[in-house]
Design a protein around this motif. Structure first.
Motif, PDB file in Angstrom:
ATOM      1  N   PHE A  74       0.835  -1.200   0.000  1.00  0.00           N
ATOM      2  CA  PHE A  74       0.000   0.000   0.000  1.00  0.00           C
ATOM      3  C   PHE A  74       0.871   1.251   0.000  1.00  0.00           C
ATOM      4  N   HIS A  75       1.952   1.209   0.750  1.00  0.00           N
ATOM      5  CA  HIS A  75       2.882   2.342   0.800  1.00  0.00           C
ATOM      6  C   HIS A  75       3.595   2.521  -0.537  1.00  0.00           C
ATOM      7  N   VAL A  76       4.009   1.429  -1.157  1.00  0.00           N
ATOM      8  CA  VAL A  76       4.683   1.505  -2.460  1.00  0.00           C
ATOM      9  C   VAL A  76       3.774   2.145  -3.504  1.00  0.00           C
ATOM     10  N   CYS A  77       2.518   1.706  -3.546  1.00  0.00           N
ATOM     11  CA  CYS A  77       1.573   2.224  -4.549  1.00  0.00           C
ATOM     12  C   CYS A  77       1.290   3.706  -4.343  1.00  0.00           C
ATOM     13  N   ASN A  78       1.150   4.124  -3.095  1.00  0.00           N
ATOM     14  CA  ASN A  78       0.863   5.539  -2.820  1.00  0.00           C
ATOM     15  C   ASN A  78       2.089   6.423  -3.014  1.00  0.00           C
ATOM     16  N   THR A  79       3.268   5.907  -2.676  1.00  0.00           N
ATOM     17  CA  THR A  79       4.491   6.672  -2.907  1.00  0.00           C
ATOM     18  C   THR A  79       4.734   6.849  -4.401  1.00  0.00           C
ATOM     19  N   HIS A  80       4.495   5.787  -5.149  1.00  0.00           N
ATOM     20  CA  HIS A  80       4.615   5.865  -6.611  1.00  0.00           C
ATOM     21  C   HIS A  80       3.632   6.883  -7.177  1.00  0.00           C
ATOM     22  N   ASN A  81       2.409   6.869  -6.678  1.00  0.00           N
ATOM     23  CA  ASN A  81       1.398   7.824  -7.135  1.00  0.00           C
ATOM     24  C   ASN A  81       1.811   9.257  -6.831  1.00  0.00           C
ATOM     25  N   LEU A  82       2.394   9.467  -5.645  1.00  0.00           N
ATOM     26  CA  LEU A  82       2.847  10.811  -5.268  1.00  0.00           C
ATOM     27  C   LEU A  82       3.979  11.274  -6.179  1.00  0.00           C
ATOM     28  N   LEU A 282      -3.129  16.870  -5.485  1.00  0.00           N
ATOM     29  CA  LEU A 282      -1.808  16.848  -4.862  1.00  0.00           C
ATOM     30  C   LEU A 282      -1.906  16.651  -3.349  1.00  0.00           C
ATOM     31  N   VAL A 283      -2.857  17.351  -2.723  1.00  0.00           N
ATOM     32  CA  VAL A 283      -3.023  17.232  -1.265  1.00  0.00           C
ATOM     33  C   VAL A 283      -3.437  15.816  -0.883  1.00  0.00           C
ATOM     34  N   SER A 284      -4.362  15.234  -1.640  1.00  0.00           N
ATOM     35  CA  SER A 284      -4.816  13.874  -1.333  1.00  0.00           C
ATOM     36  C   SER A 284      -3.702  12.859  -1.564  1.00  0.00           C
ATOM     37  N   ALA A 285      -2.862  13.069  -2.583  1.00  0.00           N
ATOM     38  CA  ALA A 285      -1.738  12.162  -2.830  1.00  0.00           C
ATOM     39  C   ALA A 285      -0.743  12.209  -1.678  1.00  0.00           C
ATOM     40  N   ILE A 286      -0.468  13.413  -1.174  1.00  0.00           N
ATOM     41  CA  ILE A 286       0.427  13.549  -0.019  1.00  0.00           C
ATOM     42  C   ILE A 286      -0.188  12.906   1.214  1.00  0.00           C
ATOM     43  N   ALA A 287      -1.497  13.134   1.425  1.00  0.00           N
ATOM     44  CA  ALA A 287      -2.193  12.576   2.591  1.00  0.00           C
ATOM     45  C   ALA A 287      -2.190  11.054   2.561  1.00  0.00           C
ATOM     46  N   MET A 288      -2.457  10.451   1.382  1.00  0.00           N
ATOM     47  CA  MET A 288      -2.474   8.993   1.265  1.00  0.00           C
ATOM     48  C   MET A 288      -1.083   8.403   1.480  1.00  0.00           C
ATOM     49  N   THR A 289      -0.048   9.110   1.024  1.00  0.00           N
ATOM     50  CA  THR A 289       1.321   8.630   1.228  1.00  0.00           C
ATOM     51  C   THR A 289       1.697   8.672   2.708  1.00  0.00           C
ATOM     52  N   CYS A 290       1.326   9.756   3.395  1.00  0.00           N
ATOM     53  CA  CYS A 290       1.597   9.855   4.839  1.00  0.00           C
ATOM     54  C   CYS A 290       0.833   8.784   5.609  1.00  0.00           C
ATOM     55  N   LEU A 291      -0.423   8.545   5.221  1.00  0.00           N
ATOM     56  CA  LEU A 291      -1.224   7.506   5.868  1.00  0.00           C
ATOM     57  C   LEU A 291      -0.604   6.133   5.656  1.00  0.00           C
ATOM     58  N   SER A 292      -0.164   5.855   4.430  1.00  0.00           N
ATOM     59  CA  SER A 292       0.447   4.553   4.143  1.00  0.00           C
ATOM     60  C   SER A 292       1.746   4.358   4.919  1.00  0.00           C
ATOM     61  N   LYS A 293       2.494   5.435   5.080  1.00  0.00           N
ATOM     62  CA  LYS A 293       3.739   5.361   5.864  1.00  0.00           C
ATOM     63  C   LYS A 293       3.429   5.059   7.326  1.00  0.00           C
ATOM     64  N   ALA A 294       2.380   5.694   7.850  1.00  0.00           N
ATOM     65  CA  ALA A 294       1.975   5.451   9.233  1.00  0.00           C
ATOM     66  C   ALA A 294       1.497   4.014   9.426  1.00  0.00           C
ATOM     67  N   ILE A 295       0.714   3.513   8.464  1.00  0.00           N
ATOM     68  CA  ILE A 295       0.215   2.136   8.550  1.00  0.00           C
ATOM     69  C   ILE A 295       1.373   1.142   8.497  1.00  0.00           C
ATOM     70  N   MET A 296       2.330   1.391   7.609  1.00  0.00           N
ATOM     71  CA  MET A 296       3.484   0.496   7.500  1.00  0.00           C
ATOM     72  C   MET A 296       4.317   0.511   8.774  1.00  0.00           C
ATOM     73  N   PHE A 297       4.465   1.696   9.375  1.00  0.00           N
ATOM     74  CA  PHE A 297       5.233   1.819  10.622  1.00  0.00           C
ATOM     75  C   PHE A 297       4.538   1.065  11.764  1.00  0.00           C
TER      76      PHE A 297
END
Length: 314
Positions: A74-82, A282-297
């Protein structure tokens, strides 16, 4: 020099967009309009974007058959999207094979070939969406023809792959490293349950994304629904094409305007809606990437504690 030239074009597009918006509308007016959104509207939009991000991850999971460490995927997909939204000239696409190799040891060639498949499916989904929208204004025969072409391409995908493999085999005589790409094409699932599941997830992903975009534009602008959805499709087409400015600046707005040029709506109104939608993207892409990072952590933390607990029990 080619890289410098591409970067120069992207920077010029960014500067021109910033200046054009300031003179045509005013950035204060663009940002001020977001004040009409309620907390409920914002949460609804974020839920739709989370749904879209989750479906995008599911498509990769099914296509590449990765059923382990889903938070990392999930983090990979959102980081790629960002990265894809922020970096110019489609260079953000490089993040996907690199991240897949780093987190899942996937072959760069295999990930790149699957990414090509995703982009072609995205293009077909947008074509079908545009055809359905145009049905109100144009001949149903033309619309049926567009959908028929899309279905034909999906059904004959294995034959298209064979042609691609044949062309790559010719290039292998000059370039030895192409053999990995050829092998990845041979393994690409283009029929059966895995392929059609990927097609379904693609259309589901775009349905969620278009629903979120349309809801946002309806809140912030007086545009009619038919113009909104057509402009959104035009803007999204700019994200599939290779020409792409820094953070999509200029190209996203141009796609939004060009798709609705036949309408009687003022250009300033269309431009304002396009810029606001771009900001949300852009804001939603950043938000989803931060969320995915938090979930992975959190997932890694829980797994570490569970491992430590099991070691103590032993």
């Amino acid at each position: 020099m080619k890289k410098v030239f591409s970067l120069g074009i992207s920077v010029i597009l960014l500067i021109c967009t910033l200046v054009a918006v300031e003179f045509a509308i005013g950035w204060h007016q663009v940002i001020k309009q977001f004040g009409v959104m309620t907390l409920q509207d914002f949460l609804y939009l974020m839920c739709l974007m989370l749904f879209t991000a989750s479906v995008r991850t599911a498509r990769v999971m099914v296509s590449l058959r990765i059923y382990r460490n889903i938070p990392a995927l999930f983090h990979v997909c959102n980081t790629h999207n960002l990265f894809n939204n922020l970096l110019p000239m489609r260079t953000g696409e490089l993040a996907f094979p690199i991240l897949m190799h780093r987190h899942f040891r996937e072959s760069i060639a295999r990930s790149a070939v699957h990414l090509l498949q995703y982009r072609l499916l995205d293009l077909l989904a947008l074509m079908c969406t545009a055809a359905i929208i145009l049905a109100n204004n144009y001949s149903y025969t033309l619309v049926a023809l567009i959908i028929l072409i899309a279905l034909t391409l999906l059904i004959t995908a294995p034959l298209i792959r064979q042609f691609a493999i044949y062309m790559l085999s010719i290039l292998e005589r000059r370039f030895n490293n192409i053999s990995k790409i050829t092998h990845a094409f041979r393994q690409l699932p283009l029929q059966g349950r895995v392929f059609w599941c990927g097609v379904l997830l693609t259309f589901l992903q775009w349905a969620g994304k278009l629903a979120a975009f349309m809801y946002l534009v309806e809140i912030l602008s007086p545009l009619p629904p038919d113009i909104i959805i057509l402009a959104i499709v035009g803007a999204d087409l700019s994200s599939v094409l290779p020409i792409h400015g820094i953070a999509g600046s200029g190209t996203f707005e141009a796609g939004f305007l060009l798709a609705s040029y036949h309408s009687e709506v003022e250009t300033a109104t269309l431009l304002e809606a396009g810029v606001q939608l771009h900001i949300f993207l852009l804001v939603s892409a950043i938000a989803m990437t931060c969320l995915s990072k938090a979930i992975m952590f959190i997932h890694a933390l829980v797994a570490r504690r569970q491992k430590h607990h099991n070691a103590l029990n032993l």
